[in-house]
Design an enzyme around this catalytic site. Structure first.
Site, PDB file in Angstrom:
ATOM      1  N   HIS A  31      58.252  77.461  -3.734  1.00  0.00           N
ATOM      2  CA  HIS A  31      57.735  75.978  -3.518  1.00  0.00           C
ATOM      3  C   HIS A  31      57.892  75.850  -2.006  1.00  0.00           C
ATOM      4  CE1 HIS A  31      61.582  74.764  -4.102  1.00  0.00           C
ATOM      5  NE2 HIS A  31      61.289  73.542  -3.772  1.00  0.00           N
ATOM      6  N   HIS A  48      59.190  72.913  -0.132  1.00  0.00           N
ATOM      7  CA  HIS A  48      60.286  72.165   0.482  1.00  0.00           C
ATOM      8  C   HIS A  48      60.514  72.827   1.556  1.00  0.00           C
ATOM      9  CE1 HIS A  48      60.890  69.322  -3.292  1.00  0.00           C
ATOM     10  NE2 HIS A  48      60.371  68.681  -2.258  1.00  0.00           N
ATOM     11  N   ASP A  55      63.576  73.145   2.714  1.00  0.00           N
ATOM     12  CA  ASP A  55      65.044  73.916   2.623  1.00  0.00           C
ATOM     13  C   ASP A  55      64.459  75.327   1.979  1.00  0.00           C
ATOM     14  OD1 ASP A  55      64.433  72.206   0.291  1.00  0.00           O
ATOM     15  OD2 ASP A  55      66.098  73.044  -0.653  1.00  0.00           O
ATOM     16  N   HIS A  56      63.128  75.609   1.713  1.00  0.00           N
ATOM     17  CA  HIS A  56      62.794  76.766   1.316  1.00  0.00           C
ATOM     18  C   HIS A  56      61.943  77.668   2.027  1.00  0.00           C
ATOM     19  CE1 HIS A  56      64.510  76.156  -3.076  1.00  0.00           C
ATOM     20  NE2 HIS A  56      64.417  74.753  -2.421  1.00  0.00           N
ATOM     21  N   HIS A  95      59.546  71.279 -11.363  1.00  0.00           N
ATOM     22  CA  HIS A  95      60.118  70.557 -10.346  1.00  0.00           C
ATOM     23  C   HIS A  95      59.159  69.507  -9.723  1.00  0.00           C
ATOM     24  CE1 HIS A  95      62.874  70.370  -6.752  1.00  0.00           C
ATOM     25  NE2 HIS A  95      61.927  70.871  -5.982  1.00  0.00           N
ATOM     26  N   ASP A 137      63.746  76.030  -7.483  1.00  0.00           N
ATOM     27  CA  ASP A 137      64.172  74.531  -7.759  1.00  0.00           C
ATOM     28  C   ASP A 137      63.479  74.144  -9.035  1.00  0.00           C
ATOM     29  OD1 ASP A 137      65.334  74.778  -5.395  1.00  0.00           O
ATOM     30  OD2 ASP A 137      64.619  72.952  -4.447  1.00  0.00           O
ATOM     31  N   HIS A 190      71.962  77.124  -4.348  1.00  0.00           N
ATOM     32  CA  HIS A 190      71.210  76.080  -3.903  1.00  0.00           C
ATOM     33  C   HIS A 190      72.105  74.854  -4.703  1.00  0.00           C
ATOM     34  CE1 HIS A 190      68.025  72.892  -4.055  1.00  0.00           C
ATOM     35  NE2 HIS A 190      67.439  73.811  -3.134  1.00  0.00           N
TER      36      HIS A 190
HETATM   37 ZN   LIG Z   1      65.472  73.072  -2.599  1.00  0.00          ZN
HETATM   38 ZN   LIG Z   2      62.637  71.641  -3.889  1.00  0.00          ZN
END
Ligand SMILES: [Zn+2]
Ligand SMILES: [Zn+2]
Length: 359
Positions: free
Chosen positions: A113, A115, A117-118, A210, A233, A308
């Site tokens: 996805h 976000h 942090d990915h 998510h 996530d 994670h």
């Molecule tokens: Zn994440």
């Molecule tokens: Zn996420």
């Protein structure tokens, strides 16, 4: 006796002084570095790409809560002679580069996805694997918005790409290989879809929960009778249990809600109301380790690897809290993943080996 002690002491001091003096010599400095450079640059991890096993290397195990020891979301799967990357969180290329992973062997990137942090390091993965000699464009799979994400990173790196070609030459860095190819995955109401079947590697994308991030995917890799599922996530999710059924390894996100509650209280007590609000919001879309372990057992996976982490369990107390409410674990156990955790699943066997690949 005392005399012997004095002689030994004098010898030791002599050795220390001589070494210190030697280190001031340019020739000694160069000789030392040359030796180390040969060892490091000559070292590579081609063995990870051998066709005799499905291998999983964690290249980022933190969430947006920063950790000195961890990059953000990234899981590398080695199968069919290629390296398959699930998520490119900030810092994760460094985790792989420190271990001298063969970037040119990258098969594709799979984004769960969008976000930050990915996806934060997608541009770096593209640049570095191209510079390493990738034979064509980098395919990037993901939910429908992946086309925009790829376009944005391409635009941001356009000058960098141009400068590097100008400096090193198009023979070494062919411009047509520098690009990324967005591969949007649309499930069209289905729970899962087979999105890749290549060199014996089958990749299945499946929907996870998510919200409000929709769609969000997990990915399953099957190779040589072995399998690994990467959750992305998600809060606890029946479809993940279905898709992970019988897998050898489940690599799953983990958020210790007991810790998040304590952090939220601490933030409120110290007047950090923005932080408190965010910490109060996140339990709704992540999974507590106790729930993940229950799902792993229900799915019948052999090994559960948590990743994670919210927050990152970087000391013994936190590690204990992550485990304390877990009741049952899969037959090969529960591993709190670290950057460098390596799981090897030899084909044609039911062996599960867990170790660490250090830089
Ligand atoms: Zn994440
Ligand atoms: Zn996420």
């Amino acid at each position: 006796m005392r005399r012997i002690v004095w002689v030994l002491l004098a010898l030791a001091v002599g050795v220390i002084v001589a070494s210190a003096l030697a280190l001031r010599s340019r020739a000694v400095q160069d000789a030392l570095v040359s030796r180390i450079a040969r060892r490091r640059i000559g070292r590579n991890t081609s063995a990870l790409l051998a066709p005799d096993a499905l291998r999983v290397l964690l290249c980022g195990t933190s969430s947006p809560i920063p950790s000195r020891e961890r990059a953000e979301a990234c899981t590398a799967v080695f199968a069919g002679g290629h390296l398959w990357i699930v998520d490119t969180g900030p810092g994760s290329w460094r985790t792989l580069a420190l271990r001298r992973v063969r970037g040119e062997a990258v098969g594709a990137v799979f984004l769960t996805h969008f976000h930050s942090d990915h996806i934060g390091e997608l541009g770096e993965f593209n640049l570095q694997t191209w510079a390493a000699g990738r034979p064509g464009p980098l395919r990037v799979y993901g939910p429908a918005g992946v086309t925009d994400v790829v376009r944005g990173f391409t635009q941001a790196y356009a000058d960098d790409t141009r400068f590097r070609i100008a400096h090193h030459g198009a023979a070494l860095l062919p411009p047509e290989r520098s690009t990324m190819a967005a591969m949007p995955v649309v499930l069209e109401g289905a729970d899962a879809a087979r999105i890749l079947d290549e060199d014996g590697v089958v990749v299945t994308a499946f929907a996870v929960a998510h919200d409000p991030v929709k769609p969000a995917f997990g990915y399953r890799f099957d190779y040589g009778g072995r399998s690994v599922v990467v959750s992305g996530d998600t809060r606890p999710c029946p479809n993940l249990v279905t898709q992970a059924r019988g897998a050898d390894v489940l690599v799953h996100e983990a958020q210790a809600n007991a810790l998040v509650r304590i952090m939220e209280e601490a933030a409120r007590d110290t007047g950090e109301s923005r932080v408190a609000k965010i910490l109060g919001d996140i339990p709704s879309y992540h999974s507590d380790p106790a729930d993940v372990a229950r799902e792993a057992v229900t799915a019948g996976v052999r090994l559960l690897v948590l990743t994670h982490f919210t927050p990152p369990p970087d000391n013994e107390v936190l590690r204990r809290i992550f485990r304390r409410d877990v009741e049952a674990v899969p037959p090969h156990g529960l591993v709190l993943g670290e950057d460098g955790t390596l799981v090897v699943l030899p084909t044609g066997s039911d062996v599960v080996q867990v170790s660490r690949l250090d830089p």
